[in-house]
Design an enzyme around this catalytic site. Sequence first.
Site, mmCIF file in Angstrom:
data_model
loop_
_atom_site.group_PDB
_atom_site.id
_atom_site.type_symbol
_atom_site.label_atom_id
_atom_site.label_comp_id
_atom_site.label_asym_id
_atom_site.label_seq_id
_atom_site.Cartn_x
_atom_site.Cartn_y
_atom_site.Cartn_z
ATOM 1 N N GLU A 20 -6.750 2.439 -3.540
ATOM 2 C CA GLU A 20 -5.308 2.294 -3.720
ATOM 3 C C GLU A 20 -4.530 1.182 -4.006
ATOM 4 O O GLU A 20 -3.669 0.886 -4.317
ATOM 5 C CB GLU A 20 -4.663 3.117 -2.280
ATOM 6 N N HIS A 64 -7.896 11.855 -1.293
ATOM 7 C CA HIS A 64 -7.533 10.215 -2.069
ATOM 8 C C HIS A 64 -7.036 10.926 -3.541
ATOM 9 O O HIS A 64 -7.983 11.444 -4.258
ATOM 10 C CB HIS A 64 -8.508 9.572 -1.837
ATOM 11 N N LEU A 78 -14.737 6.348 -4.883
ATOM 12 C CA LEU A 78 -13.293 5.853 -4.635
ATOM 13 C C LEU A 78 -12.791 4.641 -5.355
ATOM 14 O O LEU A 78 -13.590 3.894 -5.486
ATOM 15 C CB LEU A 78 -13.342 5.560 -3.145
ATOM 16 N N HIS A 80 -11.379 12.816 1.136
ATOM 17 C CA HIS A 80 -11.276 11.495 1.645
ATOM 18 C C HIS A 80 -11.440 11.058 3.104
ATOM 19 O O HIS A 80 -12.569 10.370 3.746
ATOM 20 C CB HIS A 80 -10.249 10.711 0.922
ATOM 21 N N ARG A 130 -0.579 9.463 -0.076
ATOM 22 C CA ARG A 130 -1.649 9.920 -0.516
ATOM 23 C C ARG A 130 -1.647 11.577 -0.862
ATOM 24 O O ARG A 130 -1.907 12.346 -1.751
ATOM 25 C CB ARG A 130 -2.990 9.979 0.269
ATOM 26 N N ARG A 161 -2.719 10.570 6.878
ATOM 27 C CA ARG A 161 -2.781 9.090 7.144
ATOM 28 C C ARG A 161 -2.219 8.271 5.904
ATOM 29 O O ARG A 161 -2.598 8.447 4.805
ATOM 30 C CB ARG A 161 -4.324 8.839 7.409
ATOM 31 N N PHE A 197 1.021 -1.309 -0.065
ATOM 32 C CA PHE A 197 0.007 0.111 -0.070
ATOM 33 C C PHE A 197 0.757 1.326 -0.025
ATOM 34 O O PHE A 197 2.049 1.197 0.296
ATOM 35 C CB PHE A 197 -0.893 0.120 1.062
ATOM 36 N N GLN A 231 -7.395 14.785 4.300
ATOM 37 C CA GLN A 231 -6.748 13.770 3.202
ATOM 38 C C GLN A 231 -7.754 13.865 1.746
ATOM 39 O O GLN A 231 -8.825 13.547 1.842
ATOM 40 C CB GLN A 231 -6.453 12.451 3.907
#
Lengths: 588, 127, 113, 251
Positions: free
Chosen positions: A249, A236, A246, A362, A294, A397, A120, A234
């Site tokens: 990721e 995304h 969405l 996000h 991100r 995050r 990730f 955040q």
Amino acid sequence: MVKSEVHKCDVVIVGGGGAGLRAAIAIGQTNPALKVALVSKVYPMRSHTVSAEGGAAAVTKENDSFDDHCMDTIGGSDWLADQDVVEFFVKQAPAEMIQLEHWGCPWSREPSGKIAVRPFGGMKIERTWYAADKTGFHMLHALYQTSLKYDNLINYDEWFATKILIENGRCQGVTALELRSGQLRVIAAKAVILCTGGAGRVFPFTTNGAIKTGDGMAMAYRVGVPLKDMEFVQYHPTGLPGTGILITEAARGEGGILVNKDGYRYLQDYDLGKPLDVNDPLHPVKKTMELGPRDRLSQAFMKELEKGRVLSGPYGEYVHLDLRHLGEKKIDKKIPFVRELSTKYAGIDPVYDPIPVRPVAHYFMGGVDTNIRTATRLPGLFAAGEVASVTINGANRLGSNSLTELLVFGAQSGQAATEFAIEHPDLDFTALEKQGADEQERITKNFIRKNGGYERVATLRQEMTKTMESGAGIYRSEKSLKETCDKLAELRDRFSNVMIEDRSLAFNTELTSALELDFMLDVAQAIAHSALARTESRGSHQRTDYPKRNDERFLSHSLVFRTDGAPRIEYKDVTITRWPPAERVYGR
Amino acid sequence: MKSYRRPVPNTLWLSRRPYILFIIRELTAVFVGAYCVLLLFFIYKLGKGLEAYQGMLDALKSPLSIILHLIALAFAIYHSVTWFNLTPKIMVLQIGEERVPAFLIAGANFAAWLGLSVILAWVIIGV
Amino acid sequence: MSKSNEPIFWSLFAAGGVVAALFIPILMVITGLFLPFDDKPFAYERIHGAVSHPLIRLLLFVLIALPLFHCAHRLRFVLIDIGLKEVRGIISVLCYGAAIVGTIIAAVLLWRF
Amino acid sequence: MEETIELEIFRYRPDQEDRPTFQTYEIPFRKDWVVLDAINYIKDQIDGTLSYRWSCRMGVCGSCGMMVNGVPKLTCATFLKDYYPDKIRVEPLAGFPVERDLVIVMDDFIHKLKEIKPWIIRREGEEKPIEEGEYLQSPAELAEYKQYSMCINCMLCYAACPVYALDNTFVGPAAIALAQRYNMDSRDQGREQREEIIASNEGIWECTFVGECSVACPKSVDPAGAIQRAKVGSTIDWYKDLLMPWGGKKR
């Protein structure tokens, strides 16, 4: 005067998403004698945890280590995470994940039958557990279904919490609107846990569902509990233009690449490393290019936009997320939901065409200020999940930390609230009933029986989201933030003239939209003022007028307090244990 | 707050095409049953002796019999087709992680149907 | 909620459905469409001889009895579905009763054949 | 001139009227709009009093199921262009009582969900301690039940089921499919407990395999298949008990 009904319990949990359910089960596991009320404005399986796709991080493999997970998280947070909390989080994570496996979550597996992991963004080692690309959905349903076996848990489904009740200096419950009847009820409890999630809906273009309106943040804020680090929102990097849906990721974790209108992998121009060929067995390289964090990827998009190297469509500018080289088989096995969503909502089958994507609001790193045990400064009030800022996410995050966070701190809040409830058995029911009656009157007078209103809820909401995007989006400046702060103050004024056409008590969603907007205006103000005060750039908070990180002044959490005028902002130090602040390095 | 229960009309089964097709599917059983009774009758006559049997054959040759057979056949085929198409839902075969595709399972059923039909025809009428 | 004895009826229904699906259409073609135009293969001796064989008789029994239960089961549910729920007990008795009677007749006829 | 489309929407306000009415709204037609977008447009721009449930608008939260021209649909995944230029009729999910406008009463489903025990059940003393790690489960074992774990509880299957419409005591498609999801999970040992509900007269045996639940299901769960497979399983049990009444219990 209508008396409000008082429901009595030991602990009330507001919010039935991942964190709330985990908290409820934690109480059921440790103390089944306690009566727990789970108050949720939607049926728990509708909660927004359901939309999380990619996975949940925990150190469980031989090649991994706690320190690596800590370091990835802290670096990812741009050194704004509290390191003692991160260490606790990382240590608790594996047990929580295994616990969820024992509860039946259908994790994807290796051929040996062990849990499979995937890479990730921003993570040095692949440690993300996943259930194809519907991880949040499976986690939420596993938690909800498991919670059903605890008889001490009472579900108050479709009850909309409106206010935190305080008596004798501590939190003693909440008021909630029972949507079916339109009646306001008091739920008296010795401890209250907020698990209401984030507030993505203050932005016009968000991956968040309609229900994410910051209710818990605003409720806490209104009773004097500060919100922490609210300026960090955040984006995304890969949402579908128009809808904001969405695209996980995990699509990049499995090898998807981002290209601009020339088919060029533009991330290499933004200090995120050099691209490897997609057919190179080493692609994708962790913490490099598409597997950068991100905030950096979203910022790179904005720079490309300035350079005019993005594509343009009916819903604005976008770039391409190209998955074609993965092949149909891998796409169907690892990220089938990506294919379903792009085909349905973008008319693009990623097997044959690249997906149009752009950054989209996000996740809130900020939230209700809590300590490591999820306690707020109001005795008896706890918070966990996205609503809270505990703080492991700091200024940005890492993907796949939030699902783990809601397990670790959901469980923690359940235990902490239980201890508090046992130590504080006495409740003042007479006073609570009176408070309930007052709240009922407030809602009746200001909303359902109010005359002479003329501002439409939808209009105010649209103006709010617009000013948040233009003034407090990915890049901010003093000028843009001041405009937004002014606009929000104006909207706050105009809200007093809000019009409710719907006079029915039963399932009055115009009333709930108005209450949600009321909450969102508070949250929006907290964001804009916190962002205005932080004159540096860090993680997701990027000031064009202050492009550098400033550790001397701002290696600290912002705390925003509600006042009658503009919010008051204070700062408190970040806890540093073993990882002194350094440069964030990706791809090098 | 009182909720409203919508009345369920007696014509529910006619309200949507899939429901109508379902009722037709279920009613194929009547023709199947009737044919079984006919077979019983056939055996009974056969047991009675040549004369009775010849009467049975003559009856089968009547236009009415042919028409009834045609109608019953249409329903019987509808039964077979729907039955085989639904079989993959019940017979789920999994090899490793992959499910054997439904069309293969249904296809195997259709093939068996065809094969048995040919064999039966060959045995009985010796074509 | 009560423990159900449905499995016995359902399994007979399912077995009957398979038998009916596989064999009934071709039999209908033979007796309904072929025989009227060419009855040579249906000479009394040939058919009588064949049915005299115990195995053929057993096959015929299966071919008749199982589809009868199939028919009874479906008919029962159609009647309940179209609104006779109140008398579902009676319907069950009538439907399965008829199938049992048919089965007994088949057994007797074929046994004595 | 702007293209428009008409929506005819079921209205019911329990504190104001005894029976429902239909209200027609004319709204702009956009090719990429789903029915939910149209309803949101009505709520925001035309009539704030319209009530309905929605949240994720990406087909996973399960809130926005409604009857669209008599067919149960997730309105966030049902495009206007598939109906244009005809009028679209939107009603609450069939088979359930209506709480308000497009909002149905879900109590019955929630009750049934709990009743089938949708959680991992282990035999006494066979619970694996957390410290010993995960239960091993091969990809093939996962694939056995994975499909049935995809249910989003949207209840379109109930709205499609004529058996449920006629008799609400039927446990119903989604609940049975979820029971199967746990029964077929290699980690679970609770099938026998679930059989009390599933194999009862109100359970699988009510189903006549109309099959519309599986057609309506937006997540390809195939509840109809799950129910038929449960029938096979219960039937095998029944014969086992019949033939071996002394030892069939331990499954």
